[in-house]
Structure formats: C-alpha cells, structure tokens
Design a protein around this motif. Structure first.
Motif, PDB file in Angstrom:
ATOM      1  N   VAL A  44      24.965  44.241  46.621  1.00 18.57           N
ATOM      2  CA  VAL A  44      26.293  43.777  47.035  1.00 18.57           C
ATOM      3  C   VAL A  44      26.214  42.982  48.332  1.00 18.57           C
ATOM      4  CG1 VAL A  44      28.600  44.508  47.753  1.00 18.57           C
ATOM      5  CG2 VAL A  44      27.455  45.688  45.869  1.00 18.57           C
ATOM      6  N   GLU A  45      25.457  43.470  49.284  1.00 15.03           N
ATOM      7  CA  GLU A  45      25.379  42.797  50.583  1.00 15.03           C
ATOM      8  C   GLU A  45      24.813  41.382  50.444  1.00 15.03           C
ATOM      9  OE1 GLU A  45      23.696  43.548  55.135  1.00 15.03           O
ATOM     10  OE2 GLU A  45      23.328  45.024  53.551  1.00 15.03           O
ATOM     11  N   SER A  46      23.787  41.223  49.632  1.00 13.71           N
ATOM     12  CA  SER A  46      23.194  39.896  49.437  1.00 13.71           C
ATOM     13  C   SER A  46      24.138  38.952  48.710  1.00 13.71           C
ATOM     14  CB  SER A  46      21.882  40.017  48.653  1.00 13.71           C
ATOM     15  OG  SER A  46      20.922  40.739  49.383  1.00 13.71           O
ATOM     16  N   TYR A  47      25.068  39.523  47.940  1.00 11.49           N
ATOM     17  CA  TYR A  47      26.014  38.707  47.167  1.00 11.49           C
ATOM     18  C   TYR A  47      27.166  38.196  48.023  1.00 11.49           C
ATOM     19  CZ  TYR A  47      28.711  37.248  43.061  1.00 11.49           C
ATOM     20  OH  TYR A  47      29.403  36.520  42.117  1.00 11.49           O
ATOM     21  N   THR A  48      27.431  38.842  49.147  1.00 11.26           N
ATOM     22  CA  THR A  48      28.560  38.441  49.975  1.00 11.26           C
ATOM     23  C   THR A  48      28.326  37.072  50.597  1.00 11.26           C
ATOM     24  OG1 THR A  48      27.625  39.626  51.872  1.00 11.26           O
ATOM     25  CG2 THR A  48      29.220  40.812  50.488  1.00 11.26           C
ATOM     26  N   GLY A  49      29.397  36.525  51.178  1.00 14.08           N
ATOM     27  CA  GLY A  49      29.341  35.204  51.773  1.00 14.08           C
ATOM     28  C   GLY A  49      30.100  34.201  50.926  1.00 14.08           C
ATOM     29  N   VAL A  50      29.841  32.940  51.145  1.00 15.19           N
ATOM     30  CA  VAL A  50      30.575  31.859  50.485  1.00 15.19           C
ATOM     31  C   VAL A  50      29.873  31.416  49.212  1.00 15.19           C
ATOM     32  CG1 VAL A  50      31.333  29.452  50.705  1.00 15.19           C
ATOM     33  CG2 VAL A  50      31.617  31.031  52.628  1.00 15.19           C
ATOM     34  N   TRP A  51      30.649  31.313  48.147  1.00 17.92           N
ATOM     35  CA  TRP A  51      30.191  30.757  46.875  1.00 17.92           C
ATOM     36  C   TRP A  51      31.119  29.611  46.491  1.00 17.92           C
ATOM     37  CZ3 TRP A  51      25.746  31.930  44.471  1.00 17.92           C
ATOM     38  CH2 TRP A  51      25.131  33.170  44.729  1.00 17.92           C
ATOM     39  N   LYS A  65      43.336  21.537  41.378  1.00 15.10           N
ATOM     40  CA  LYS A  65      42.718  21.846  42.658  1.00 15.10           C
ATOM     41  C   LYS A  65      41.257  21.404  42.691  1.00 15.10           C
ATOM     42  CE  LYS A  65      45.705  25.718  43.872  1.00 15.10           C
ATOM     43  NZ  LYS A  65      45.778  27.152  44.273  1.00 15.10           N
ATOM     44  N   LYS A  66      40.772  21.164  43.885  1.00 18.13           N
ATOM     45  CA  LYS A  66      39.375  20.801  44.087  1.00 18.13           C
ATOM     46  C   LYS A  66      38.828  21.613  45.268  1.00 18.13           C
ATOM     47  CE  LYS A  66      39.917  17.107  47.485  1.00 18.13           C
ATOM     48  NZ  LYS A  66      39.462  15.753  47.887  1.00 18.13           N
ATOM     49  N   CYS A  67      37.540  21.430  45.530  1.00 19.28           N
ATOM     50  CA  CYS A  67      36.896  22.058  46.693  1.00 19.28           C
ATOM     51  C   CYS A  67      37.074  23.574  46.692  1.00 19.28           C
ATOM     52  CB  CYS A  67      37.447  21.474  47.993  1.00 19.28           C
ATOM     53  SG  CYS A  67      37.322  19.673  48.123  1.00 19.28           S
ATOM     54  N   ILE A  68      37.067  24.170  45.515  1.00 21.69           N
ATOM     55  CA  ILE A  68      37.326  25.601  45.394  1.00 21.69           C
ATOM     56  C   ILE A  68      36.089  26.405  45.800  1.00 21.69           C
ATOM     57  CG2 ILE A  68      37.913  27.442  43.776  1.00 21.69           C
ATOM     58  CD1 ILE A  68      39.382  25.291  42.123  1.00 21.69           C
ATOM     59  N   TYR A  69      36.325  27.426  46.599  1.00 21.58           N
ATOM     60  CA  TYR A  69      35.237  28.336  46.942  1.00 21.58           C
ATOM     61  C   TYR A  69      35.787  29.748  47.131  1.00 21.58           C
ATOM     62  CZ  TYR A  69      36.614  28.201  51.917  1.00 21.58           C
ATOM     63  OH  TYR A  69      37.292  28.310  53.110  1.00 21.58           O
ATOM     64  N   ALA A  70      34.891  30.717  47.091  1.00 25.65           N
ATOM     65  CA  ALA A  70      35.256  32.116  47.313  1.00 25.65           C
ATOM     66  C   ALA A  70      34.409  32.661  48.454  1.00 25.65           C
ATOM     67  CB  ALA A  70      35.025  32.942  46.051  1.00 25.65           C
ATOM     68  N   LEU A 155      28.962  29.773  39.903  1.00 25.26           N
ATOM     69  CA  LEU A 155      29.118  29.646  41.346  1.00 25.26           C
ATOM     70  C   LEU A 155      27.785  29.262  41.971  1.00 25.26           C
ATOM     71  CD1 LEU A 155      31.133  32.956  41.965  1.00 25.26           C
ATOM     72  CD2 LEU A 155      32.043  30.682  41.443  1.00 25.26           C
ATOM     73  N   THR A 156      27.849  28.500  43.055  1.00 27.62           N
ATOM     74  CA  THR A 156      26.617  28.070  43.722  1.00 27.62           C
ATOM     75  C   THR A 156      26.774  28.180  45.232  1.00 27.62           C
ATOM     76  OG1 THR A 156      27.365  25.751  43.670  1.00 27.62           O
ATOM     77  CG2 THR A 156      25.950  26.498  41.865  1.00 27.62           C
ATOM     78  N   ARG A 157      25.670  28.323  45.904  1.00 21.61           N
ATOM     79  CA  ARG A 157      25.701  28.418  47.365  1.00 21.61           C
ATOM     80  C   ARG A 157      25.884  27.047  48.017  1.00 21.61           C
ATOM     81  NH1 ARG A 157      26.919  33.512  49.156  1.00 21.61           N
ATOM     82  NH2 ARG A 157      25.317  35.046  48.601  1.00 21.61           N
ATOM     83  N   GLU A 158      25.573  25.987  47.296  1.00 19.55           N
ATOM     84  CA  GLU A 158      25.744  24.628  47.804  1.00 19.55           C
ATOM     85  C   GLU A 158      26.830  23.918  47.016  1.00 19.55           C
ATOM     86  OE1 GLU A 158      21.922  22.842  47.380  1.00 19.55           O
ATOM     87  OE2 GLU A 158      21.154  23.695  49.249  1.00 19.55           O
ATOM     88  N   ARG A 159      27.568  23.037  47.684  1.00 21.33           N
ATOM     89  CA  ARG A 159      28.592  22.270  46.980  1.00 21.33           C
ATOM     90  C   ARG A 159      27.976  21.363  45.921  1.00 21.33           C
ATOM     91  NH1 ARG A 159      33.740  22.620  48.874  1.00 21.33           N
ATOM     92  NH2 ARG A 159      34.076  23.119  51.081  1.00 21.33           N
TER      93      ARG A 159
END
Length: 223
Positions: A44-51, A65-70, A155-159
């Motif tokens: 879980v900890e490694s999964y946190t952050g921006v996707w 919508k565009k530029c969507i992230y979680a 989901l990806t870590r980079e745009r």
C-alpha cells in the motif's frame, strides 16, 4: 411473446438505470461479473502518491475533462485518502473529489466518495502494478445475472509514459480477457503542474461545438 419481450426490456432498462445511479461503472456487459486475477501481494505504501490517468472506459463523471490524476495518501494501516483532480476542457477550471479507500484484502480496496457509502465490498481491484510506472485498476458492478457494468483504468506515474509501459499494462488486461475496445485515452498535454489548479494549456482548446458534436457522441458510441 411481445409481453415477455417487453417485460425483459423493461427490466433491463431498470437495471441500467440503477447501475448509472450507483455511478460506479459505465460500460455494460452481459451476464455476471467475470473472475479476474488481482495481485497476490500488495504494498500500500509504495502505491501511494500521484497517478496520472492514461486511459479508461467511458466514465460519466470524467466526460469533458483532461489532465486527470489521483493522489493517494495513507491515513492509517487500513485506510487511504483519495483525491481525484481534473480540468474542464471548456472552461479550464480544475475540480476535485475527495474520498477514502479501505483496504479489504491485498490489491482490493473499497473506495467511497459519499457519506454513508458502504466500504465492505471491494470496488477497486489492482490487477497489476510495478509501483513505479504503471497500474491497472478494474471495477465491476453486477446488477443481476443479466448484466454487469465495468470500468477500467490504466494509470501511470508519468503524464507521458513510454510505449513499453503501456504495452505492459495492456498485457495485464489481455491476460484477464478484459476488452480494450472501450479504452479512451485521457488528454495529458497542456496540463499544469500538480498542485497548480488554475492553469490550463492554450494548445488544447476545445470549443463547445466540438465537445457536443465529437467528444460526447464518441463516448456514447463506444459505451
């Protein structure tokens, strides 16, 4: 015969309406939710952050919508905060929705955005991730034995992820016999830096006519 057909059609319309009201998934498929393979272990900890959202099935709340992230952050051992952010392609205004996710089992989370929304059943299944570049997320709502509604996210870590990263993610969908036909790429160009909610890219203007005649019909047709 006509009466039986009308009854079945009425039932199906009712089921579809209920599924849309639930707001959990948008693409209908016949039958029950199929079995899928989630990750055996999940950090879980490694999964946190921006996707960043690379692609997804048509989703009503994200149309236009565009530029969507979680952004996911740990609250405690079994709870994660969820912030979903997107920019309106017509107005350039950012909006967000916040919620919480309860870890039900490895790679299985119950995400809730509304007060009193149940969190005892997983509705966010991580089919695969390397934590550093991609994640494949799946949700299926079984309305009855007749129909289910699915949504899929890559989901990806980079745009702007590499082709190899996306190929790896799509292979996970293929291994689970999940259709890629309905995937719609999310616009991730002309986006502000994460945390800057007011900027928008001038190179990605979309007028109202284009949105009404192109974006909406294409999403409906693919759904």
């Amino acid at each position: 015969m006509i009466h039986r057909y009308s009854s079945h059609l009425g039932l199906l319309i009712l089921l579809v309406g209920n599924a849309v009201w639930l707001g959990s998934a948008q693409v209908p498929f016949p039958g029950k939710c199929p079995e899928v393979k989630v990750m055996d272990t999940f950090d879980v900890e490694s999964y946190t952050g921006v996707w960043y959202e690379y692609s997804k099935y048509p989703f009503a709340f994200e149309i236009g919508k565009k530029c969507i992230y979680a952004d996911y952050e740990i609250i405690d051992n079994s709870t994660i905060s969820v912030v979903n952010v997107g920019i309106n392609r017509l107005t350039g205004q950012a909006s967000n929705v916040t919620g919480k996710a309860k870890v039900i089992a490895p790679a299985q989370l119950a995400v809730a955005f509304f007060p009193n929304q149940p969190t005892n059943t997983a509705n966010y299944l991580v089919l695969g991730t390397d934590y550093e570049s991609y994640a494949v997320v799946y949700s299926c709502t079984g309305v009855s034995t007749l129909v289910n509604f699915k949504i899929v996210w890559i989901l990806t870590r980079e745009r702007q992820p590499s082709a190899a990263t996306i190929a790896t993610a799509k292979k996970i969908l293929e291994n689970n016999s999940i259709s890629q036909t309905f995937l719609i790429d999310t616009i991730q160009t002309g986006c502000p830096n994460v945390g800057n909610a007011t900027a928008s890219g001038a190179d990605d203007e979309l007028d109202l006519d284009d949105f009404v005649t192109t974006v909406v019909p294409n999403a409906i047709e693919r759904a």
